[in-house]
Scaffold this active site. Structure first.
Site, mmCIF file in Angstrom:
data_model
loop_
_atom_site.group_PDB
_atom_site.id
_atom_site.type_symbol
_atom_site.label_atom_id
_atom_site.label_comp_id
_atom_site.label_asym_id
_atom_site.label_seq_id
_atom_site.Cartn_x
_atom_site.Cartn_y
_atom_site.Cartn_z
ATOM 1 N N ARG A 182 -0.954 -9.934 6.137
ATOM 2 C CA ARG A 182 -1.553 -9.847 7.465
ATOM 3 C C ARG A 182 -1.209 -11.095 8.259
ATOM 4 O O ARG A 182 -1.431 -12.206 7.784
ATOM 5 C CB ARG A 182 -3.069 -9.740 7.298
ATOM 6 C CG ARG A 182 -3.863 -9.600 8.592
ATOM 7 C CD ARG A 182 -3.999 -8.164 8.908
ATOM 8 N NE ARG A 182 -4.815 -7.856 10.058
ATOM 9 C CZ ARG A 182 -6.051 -7.359 9.987
ATOM 10 N NH1 ARG A 182 -6.629 -7.185 8.828
ATOM 11 N NH2 ARG A 182 -6.699 -7.029 11.080
ATOM 12 N N ARG A 216 -16.319 -6.178 9.286
ATOM 13 C CA ARG A 216 -15.910 -5.055 8.460
ATOM 14 C C ARG A 216 -16.835 -3.904 8.804
ATOM 15 O O ARG A 216 -17.978 -3.866 8.380
ATOM 16 C CB ARG A 216 -16.013 -5.403 6.973
ATOM 17 C CG ARG A 216 -15.396 -4.352 6.062
ATOM 18 C CD ARG A 216 -15.645 -4.671 4.591
ATOM 19 N NE ARG A 216 -15.062 -5.934 4.184
ATOM 20 C CZ ARG A 216 -13.774 -6.097 3.896
ATOM 21 N NH1 ARG A 216 -12.946 -5.100 3.967
ATOM 22 N NH2 ARG A 216 -13.318 -7.273 3.533
ATOM 23 N N GLU A 222 -2.746 5.448 10.344
ATOM 24 C CA GLU A 222 -1.558 4.607 10.237
ATOM 25 C C GLU A 222 -1.226 4.391 8.766
ATOM 26 O O GLU A 222 -2.110 4.433 7.921
ATOM 27 C CB GLU A 222 -1.813 3.231 10.885
ATOM 28 C CG GLU A 222 -2.034 3.292 12.371
ATOM 29 C CD GLU A 222 -2.456 1.941 12.944
ATOM 30 O OE1 GLU A 222 -2.485 0.941 12.208
ATOM 31 O OE2 GLU A 222 -2.768 1.905 14.138
ATOM 32 N N LYS A 236 -0.687 2.297 5.549
ATOM 33 C CA LYS A 236 -1.235 1.010 5.101
ATOM 34 C C LYS A 236 -0.123 0.267 4.386
ATOM 35 O O LYS A 236 0.221 0.584 3.257
ATOM 36 C CB LYS A 236 -2.426 1.226 4.173
ATOM 37 C CG LYS A 236 -3.104 -0.071 3.778
ATOM 38 C CD LYS A 236 -4.360 0.189 2.978
ATOM 39 C CE LYS A 236 -5.148 -1.089 2.767
ATOM 40 N NZ LYS A 236 -4.356 -2.136 2.141
HETATM 41 P P1 AMP Z 1 -7.244 -4.537 1.874
HETATM 42 O O1 AMP Z 1 -6.381 -5.765 1.787
HETATM 43 O O2 AMP Z 1 -7.006 -3.552 0.802
HETATM 44 O O3 AMP Z 1 -8.690 -4.873 2.136
HETATM 45 O O4 AMP Z 1 -6.775 -3.769 3.195
HETATM 46 C C1 AMP Z 1 -6.785 -4.355 4.455
HETATM 47 C C2 AMP Z 1 -5.423 -4.922 4.768
HETATM 48 O O5 AMP Z 1 -4.462 -3.901 4.928
HETATM 49 C C3 AMP Z 1 -5.368 -5.637 6.086
HETATM 50 O O6 AMP Z 1 -5.863 -6.934 6.009
HETATM 51 C C4 AMP Z 1 -3.886 -5.635 6.397
HETATM 52 O O7 AMP Z 1 -3.277 -6.775 5.829
HETATM 53 C C5 AMP Z 1 -3.368 -4.418 5.665
HETATM 54 N N1 AMP Z 1 -2.796 -3.374 6.516
HETATM 55 C C6 AMP Z 1 -1.669 -2.697 6.224
HETATM 56 N N2 AMP Z 1 -1.369 -1.800 7.152
HETATM 57 C C7 AMP Z 1 -2.333 -1.876 8.096
HETATM 58 C C8 AMP Z 1 -2.585 -1.184 9.316
HETATM 59 N N3 AMP Z 1 -1.787 -0.207 9.747
HETATM 60 N N4 AMP Z 1 -3.692 -1.538 10.029
HETATM 61 C C9 AMP Z 1 -4.521 -2.517 9.591
HETATM 62 N N5 AMP Z 1 -4.333 -3.213 8.443
HETATM 63 C C10 AMP Z 1 -3.258 -2.896 7.694
#
Ligand code: AMP
Length: 578
Positions: A252, A415, A245, A247
């Site tokens: 969130r 996680r 998917e 990102k």
């Molecule tokens: P990070 O903030 O870099 O740890 O990445 C995780 C975050 O990516 C999640 O908490 C979501 O807010 C975001 N995110 C964006 N797109 C997606 C997706 N398709 N599936 C899950 N999380 C996503």
């Protein structure tokens, strides 16, 4: 609270997990129902259950104020000089221990009836509700006045979340299972659903774990992703075909909807419904009940706005009509945690594979016109395919990719390796080094600061002309810098003070955050936070990136076409989950 603090010592004192679990289990069996939830929650190192959005709002400053006030009272009364909290902290580097030592040195003695754990938690609740630091601190002073120094230490440890007794959530779940003779998996499952290990303990005692269920408007902790370095690592951790998917770079948000009641929760489980009234309104009118996981993005005219625009909304609890019109938002769903027909209880979907959850999500037929979208989804069989998808996502200006195991369940708060995140710098440009400079500080005496350029392919530009676009100091190793210094010295075209114009043959790959228009460089562009990723020995200057590529990246960033969201119409055809 005193018995609780006395338990913490033997638990902290042993390295054996079995002993920790047995000690805690023994303690739990003896607690009355009224004390059990708070005692267990405190053992998890938090004043309130995980799923509880409250925070006390007490910082170290308030804790220090309360301690110093009580220490001053006691030392005046006993005619002793108390140890300063700062000095005590320097000794132990532990705020709880420092509070205990300060109070003990002032000969602070508990006044009145000592508080039980449930009572302490009630005071924490009152502190959370109190407005302003003075009122909050006063409540803490009143509580600590009733505590012996050692008990005050325990209160402070829970408040600050710095328990340091080596008891992980897993150990606590094992202790609950052991204390009440229940299967560990049932305890874990109930704790996951409720986000409340304290209440889970009570359910375990009364053999009611099976009644634990998802409750709408009680947010669950979010499932998290593990970072991976590249496509190969992603594929080594997950059996293909994997799901991929986009990102999205938004925020969130877990959406809960039953009938026309809708609430939105942040990743920290705070209710953020007030910040996105249009999403709440739009969802209220839709014909389904569900708990969804997704990301809120700024969105206008069919394109996603840069995160920066969304940020202007985040500071406001209640955005005005004007702000809502300036930065419209879209809820992009990527998971469904529960679903139900209107009027019927929600069915938890957490244990179903992602494949099935996504199919249910797709059945909601979310529409961009309603303020909703479905995350772009595709599949990959090997690293090469994943790399191609990454490049496409990157070209859309995405933050990266989420790689997900279609057979995995939804694990709140965990996680693991069922979700992987693959992030790289926005993109990189291959540039030619045209000038070098002696560095500063540690890089003194070596030619470590590089000025680099791209090939000018604008109409009318002389063939092969290079135009500068940025300057960065090297991210290379000392050995590489030394080698390059010798090479640049031997290939210097002219010297201008610290600066040398060098033979334009070395290609470096530059990572950066953003491309901006700039008059500083001949290209008319500048990079924000340029970093030298590596020397491209495999490339000649003629193979470096061109001015038109830079202009295209700049235009894409400007137009806000950074992201790609599938609406249902597009998604239905391609969506492997549908
Ligand atoms: P990070 O903030 O870099 O740890 O990445 C995780 C975050 O990516 C999640 O908490 C979501 O807010 C975001 N995110 C964006 N797109 C997606 C997706 N398709 N599936 C899950 N999380 C996503």
């Amino acid at each position: 609270m005193r018995e609780w603090s006395e338990l913490a010592d033997p638990v902290a004192g042993t390295r054996s997990t079995t002993t920790k679990v047995a000690t805690v289990a023994r303690y739990l069996t003896e607690l009355p129902d009224a004390e059990l939830p708070a005692a267990v929650t405190f053992l998890a190192g938090r004043p309130f259950p995980e799923a509880d959005g409250r925070t006390t709002g007490l910082g170290w400053r308030a804790i220090a104020d309360a301690t110093e006030r009580l220490a001053a009272e006691a030392s005046a009364q006993h005619g002793v000089v108390a140890m300063g909290l700062g000095a005590a902290y320097d000794r132990s580097s532990d705020i709880g221990t420092a509070v205990e030592e300060t109070l003990a040195s002032a000969q602070h003695a508990a006044v009145g009836r000592p508080p039980g754990v449930a009572e302490v938690q009630a005071v924490f609740g009152a502190i959370a509700q109190a407005r302003g630091p003075a009122a909050k601190t006063q409540l803490l002073v009143d509580l600590m006045r009733r505590c012996e120094p050692a008990t005050a230490r325990a209160v402070v440890k829970v408040l600050t979340g710095e328990l340091r007794i080596g008891l992980r959530q897993g150990h606590l779940e094992a202790a609950v299972a052991k204390a009440f003779g229940r299967p560990l998996e049932e305890v874990q499952w109930a704790a996951m659903l409720t986000g409340d290990i304290g209440r889970t303990a009570l359910l375990a005692r009364h053999d009611e774990l099976a009644t634990a269920t998802l409750v709408p408007f009680h947010p669950l902790t979010s499932m998290l992703a593990s970072p991976v370095a590249d496509e190969t690592e992603a594929l080594a951790r997950m059996t293909p075909p994997v799901w991929v998917e986009d990102k999205y770079d938004g925020i969130r948000v877990q959406l809960h909807k039953v009938g026309d009641e809708v609430r939105l929760y942040s990743r920290e489980l705070r209710d953020v419904s007030g910040q996105f009234p249009e999403i709440v309104r739009a969802a209220a009118g839709l014909p389904w009940d569900a708990i969804l996981d997704g990301e809120i993005l700024g969105w206008r005219d069919g394109a996603v706005l840069p995160f920066l625009s969304l940020q202007t909304r985040l500071g406001r609890k209640r955005p005005s009509e004007r702000v809502q019109a300036e930065v419209p938002v879209l809820y992009v769903a990527f998971d469904a945690l529960a679903m139900g027909r209107p009027g019927e209880p929600l069915e938890p979907l957490l244990r179903l594979p992602l494949r099935e959850r996504r199919a249910r999500l797709a059945s909601l037929e979310l529409e961009a016109t309603d303020g909703f979208g479905l995350a772009a989804l595709t599949t990959a069989d090997d690293a090469a395919e994943l790399a191609t998808i990454f490049d496409i996502a990157q070209a859309r200006g995405n933050e990266g990719l989420m790689v997900k195991d279609p057979e995995s369940g939804y694990a709140p708060g965990r996680r693991g390796y069922a979700w992987l995140k693959l992030k790289k710098a926005l993109t990189t440009l291959d540039c030619v080094v045209v000038g070098v400079e002696v560095g500063h500080g540690r890089r003194h005496g070596v030619l470590s600061d590089y000025t680099f350029a791209v090939i000018d392919d604008r109409p009318g530009a002389p063939d092969g002309r290079l135009v500068t676009i940025g300057k960065a100091y090297s991210g290379l190793t000392d050995a590489e810098i030394a080698t390059m210094t010798r090479w640049f010295e031997a290939h210097t075209l002219s010297v201008h003070g610290r600066y040398r114009v060098v033979e334009p043959t070395v290609v470096v790959e530059i990572a950066f955050d953003v491309i901006q228009a700039s008059t500083r460089h001949a290209s008319g562009f500048a990079m924000r936070f340029p970093r030298i990723a590596r020397i491209r020995e495999d490339k000649t200057a003629a193979e470096a990136d061109r001015w038109s590529t830079v202009a295209a990246i700049h235009a894409r960033l400007q137009s806000g076409m950074r992201f790609h969201v599938l609406t249902v119409d597009q998604g239905a055809a391609e969506d492997p989950g549908a």
